[in-house]
Scaffold this motif. Sequence first.
Motif, mmCIF file in Angstrom:
data_model
loop_
_atom_site.group_PDB
_atom_site.id
_atom_site.type_symbol
_atom_site.label_atom_id
_atom_site.label_comp_id
_atom_site.label_asym_id
_atom_site.label_seq_id
_atom_site.Cartn_x
_atom_site.Cartn_y
_atom_site.Cartn_z
ATOM 1 N N ARG A 156 25.583 32.104 7.064
ATOM 2 C CA ARG A 156 25.488 31.235 5.802
ATOM 3 C C ARG A 156 25.212 29.968 6.184
ATOM 4 O O ARG A 156 25.273 29.296 7.311
ATOM 5 C CB ARG A 156 26.789 31.037 5.191
ATOM 6 N N GLY A 157 24.762 29.085 5.137
ATOM 7 C CA GLY A 157 24.526 27.708 5.590
ATOM 8 C C GLY A 157 23.254 27.150 6.459
ATOM 9 O O GLY A 157 22.416 28.222 6.373
ATOM 10 N N CYS A 158 23.153 26.055 6.629
ATOM 11 C CA CYS A 158 21.691 25.638 7.194
ATOM 12 C C CYS A 158 21.723 26.011 8.840
ATOM 13 O O CYS A 158 22.648 25.913 9.655
ATOM 14 C CB CYS A 158 21.537 24.304 7.246
ATOM 15 N N PRO A 159 20.789 27.122 9.060
ATOM 16 C CA PRO A 159 20.816 27.757 10.433
ATOM 17 C C PRO A 159 20.438 26.458 11.619
ATOM 18 O O PRO A 159 20.827 26.706 12.552
ATOM 19 C CB PRO A 159 19.475 28.645 10.375
ATOM 20 N N VAL A 160 19.781 25.488 11.296
ATOM 21 C CA VAL A 160 19.581 24.524 12.255
ATOM 22 C C VAL A 160 20.823 23.646 12.545
ATOM 23 O O VAL A 160 21.263 23.426 13.632
ATOM 24 C CB VAL A 160 18.412 23.450 11.760
ATOM 25 N N CYS A 161 21.454 23.208 11.329
ATOM 26 C CA CYS A 161 22.662 22.485 11.541
ATOM 27 C C CYS A 161 23.698 23.336 12.241
ATOM 28 O O CYS A 161 24.499 22.952 13.122
ATOM 29 C CB CYS A 161 23.446 22.179 10.155
ATOM 30 N N GLU A 167 10.987 22.872 15.979
ATOM 31 C CA GLU A 167 9.932 23.201 16.490
ATOM 32 C C GLU A 167 9.686 24.746 16.702
ATOM 33 O O GLU A 167 8.756 25.437 16.389
ATOM 34 C CB GLU A 167 9.727 22.857 17.874
ATOM 35 N N ALA A 168 10.771 25.521 17.392
ATOM 36 C CA ALA A 168 10.959 26.827 17.469
ATOM 37 C C ALA A 168 10.741 27.601 16.360
ATOM 38 O O ALA A 168 10.283 28.686 16.208
ATOM 39 C CB ALA A 168 12.338 27.322 18.373
ATOM 40 N N LEU A 169 11.560 26.993 15.184
ATOM 41 C CA LEU A 169 11.355 27.694 13.910
ATOM 42 C C LEU A 169 10.162 27.716 13.550
ATOM 43 O O LEU A 169 9.671 28.689 12.781
ATOM 44 C CB LEU A 169 12.232 27.162 12.919
ATOM 45 N N HIS A 208 16.673 19.348 7.330
ATOM 46 C CA HIS A 208 15.783 20.435 8.169
ATOM 47 C C HIS A 208 14.735 21.076 7.559
ATOM 48 O O HIS A 208 13.758 21.459 7.950
ATOM 49 C CB HIS A 208 16.864 21.437 9.143
ATOM 50 N N TYR A 209 14.643 21.315 6.128
ATOM 51 C CA TYR A 209 13.732 21.752 5.396
ATOM 52 C C TYR A 209 12.581 20.832 5.545
ATOM 53 O O TYR A 209 11.285 21.024 5.764
ATOM 54 C CB TYR A 209 13.996 22.082 4.067
#
Length: 224
Positions: A15-20, A113-115, A137-138
């Motif tokens: 859940r939540g923001c994968p980057v955060c 960048e990886a995403l 992050h979006y």
Amino acid sequence: MDIVGIKLSETLQGRGCPVCRAMEKFEEDEIATILYEHVTDPGVRTKFRESMGLCTRHAWKTLEVALGNPLLGPLGVSIIYEDVLGVYLRGEREKAECFLCELVREKERTLVEALADRLDELLPEYSSSPAILCRRHYDMLVEKLKDRPDLIKKLEEVQTKKLRELDARLKAFIDTYDYRSTRKPTEEETRSLEEAVEFLRSRPVVISAERKNRRGRGWHLGLK
Ligand SMILES: [Zn+2]
Ligand SMILES: [Zn+2]
């Protein structure tokens, strides 16, 4: 998929923001590594001295990690902060930014960048997972994809769908407080409040990545 892709794919499942969330994990791991292995490392000690014991957020986070882990405890962190206190007493002051903030900022950049590099493959997984990229992050991801308008459009569709669903859940949560309501909120509905805050304002770890922007480039020059 490469190892970075597999790691990202795992992060996208939660859940939540994968980057955060990945930044938070990185931050905690870095702090634990310092406390386990580098308490007396001269390089690490210099970094603590130069920043007068990290930034406020990371100083408290370091204490939290140390005191919350029985294998660590207060000894290592006491040694570090006694050293910084001694240096202060000898008249030294801040010379550099908190190095954990720098590391977190760098991690954020590489994660986005990886995403972006693997989004063609990862978008279907993101679409079907409960994860929601936070607004920051979006936006960073869209910026990285600026040469791929087709992919941005697909990402935007997925993101909008997720946000509409979140909004509906938050409304349903609010409705359960109506005196005519006969039911308690579901777990998903209860979680929607935090998910909305996380989307709009990111996780607290982002404070570390934002700091430099607020201070500007003069940080190293303006002090002492
Ligand atoms: Zn985020
Ligand atoms: Zn910091």
